[in-house]
Design an enzyme around this catalytic site. Structure first.
Site, PDB file in Angstrom:
ATOM      1  N   ASP A 170      -5.011   2.133   8.674  1.00  0.00           N
ATOM      2  CA  ASP A 170      -4.604   1.083   8.049  1.00  0.00           C
ATOM      3  C   ASP A 170      -4.501  -0.108   8.622  1.00  0.00           C
ATOM      4  O   ASP A 170      -4.936  -0.177   9.779  1.00  0.00           O
ATOM      5  CB  ASP A 170      -2.975   1.395   7.390  1.00  0.00           C
ATOM      6  CG  ASP A 170      -2.170   1.987   8.417  1.00  0.00           C
ATOM      7  OD1 ASP A 170      -2.450   1.608   9.622  1.00  0.00           O
ATOM      8  OD2 ASP A 170      -1.386   2.886   8.062  1.00  0.00           O
ATOM      9  N   GLU A 215       2.970   5.333   0.259  1.00  0.00           N
ATOM     10  CA  GLU A 215       4.493   5.364   0.269  1.00  0.00           C
ATOM     11  C   GLU A 215       4.854   6.403  -1.011  1.00  0.00           C
ATOM     12  O   GLU A 215       3.912   6.797  -1.440  1.00  0.00           O
ATOM     13  CB  GLU A 215       4.902   4.083  -0.247  1.00  0.00           C
ATOM     14  CG  GLU A 215       4.260   2.521   0.678  1.00  0.00           C
ATOM     15  CD  GLU A 215       5.432   2.527   2.026  1.00  0.00           C
ATOM     16  OE1 GLU A 215       5.834   3.419   2.142  1.00  0.00           O
ATOM     17  OE2 GLU A 215       5.449   1.564   2.349  1.00  0.00           O
TER      18      GLU A 215
END
Length: 270
Positions: A72, A148
């Site tokens: 990421d 998430e």
């Protein structure tokens, strides 16, 4: 899914570094057929990265024919920003080993078209033939990469809004000022990670204990994306004792028993 429980973070990190190093050496990678490695940032892998640097200095491990894909990157942080994941990787690993710069793949948080950047990243992974081994960590809420709670378990590399909890946890890298932590990031998806031939997740510290319990002892659930590892054919969790404090005693005893031999010695690099 394998679960290896180590006495402390240092022994976990050393074993994982040697285990992956052994995988690289056994593959005998070449420029035409490299070993493809997925990598994380954050505090969890720092022990592994330090050990890899030592193994390289000792002549036991080379990254010359290793291609890496990082998980990421924050949107809005350039490569030279001190808290960008580009800077993290070069400071903590790449500048200290023999990896070729052209073999390093990190999402561009300053891309003019972030969505196109995500598609490009996925396409490059496909073009090289997929990832041999993806190393990762988890957050206290069980997220892998920036997937998430609530993320699709078949998700691909994409733009993701970060939760307040994740930004608060990462604010320690931004002078403990959450307002300085970017609100969005580019991240590989759960599906991207699961496509790897092997996935190895690091879990250390009591702050991750609840997430480990949810991921290991309960059902696969998109609210705890680590739980998806249950469905991987070659999934492994390496954790320290503190991270197991919310697991059932029977669970801990079971995995310590069946992995006793693996924990007995470091994998041999040759």
């Amino acid at each position: 899914m394998r679960i290896l429980i180590f006495d402390h973070y240092q022994s976990m990190s050393k074993w994982v570094a040697h285990y992956i190093g052994q995988k690289i050496n056994q593959a005998k990678p070449s420029k035409e057929k490299p070993f493809v490695l997925g990598l994380p940032t954050g505090s969890s892998p720092l022990g592994v990265y330090s050990e890899w640097i030592e193994l390289y200095k000792q002549g036991l491990l080379s990254f010359q024919n290793v291609v890496t894909f990082n998980m990421d990157e924050y949107i809005g942080l350039g490569k030279d920003h001190l808290q960008s994941y580009h800077h993290f990787m070069w400071s903590n690993l790449f500048n200290h080993i023999d990896i070729r710069e052209e073999n390093v793949n990190i999402l561009d948080g300053m891309a003019a078209d972030p969505l196109q950047e995500c598609w490009r990243f996925e396409a490059k992974i496909r073009e090289i033939g997929g990832i041999d081994l993806f190393l990762g960590g988890i957050g206290p809420d069980g997220h892998i990469a920036f997937n998430e709670p609530g993320s699709s378990l078949s998700s691909r590399t994409r733009i993701k809004t970060l939760t307040h909890d994740t930004r608060m946890a990462n604010s320690r890298f931004f002078s403990n000022d959450i307002s300085k932590v970017p609100k969005t990031a580019l991240t590989v998806g759960v599906g991207t990670i699961m496509d790897a031939n092997e996935v190895l997740i690091l879990v250390n510290g009591y702050s991750k204990a609840h997430a480990l319990q949810k991921g290991v002892e309960e059902a696969v659930n998109h609210m705890w994306t680590i739980s998806m590892l249950q469905l991987h054919q070659h999934g492994m969790i390496c954790c320290d004792e503190e991270a197991t404090l919310e697991l059932k005693v029977g669970t801990v005893k079971y995995f310590k028993d069946i992995e006793r031999e693996a924990l007995g010695a470091l994998p041999v690099l040759n």
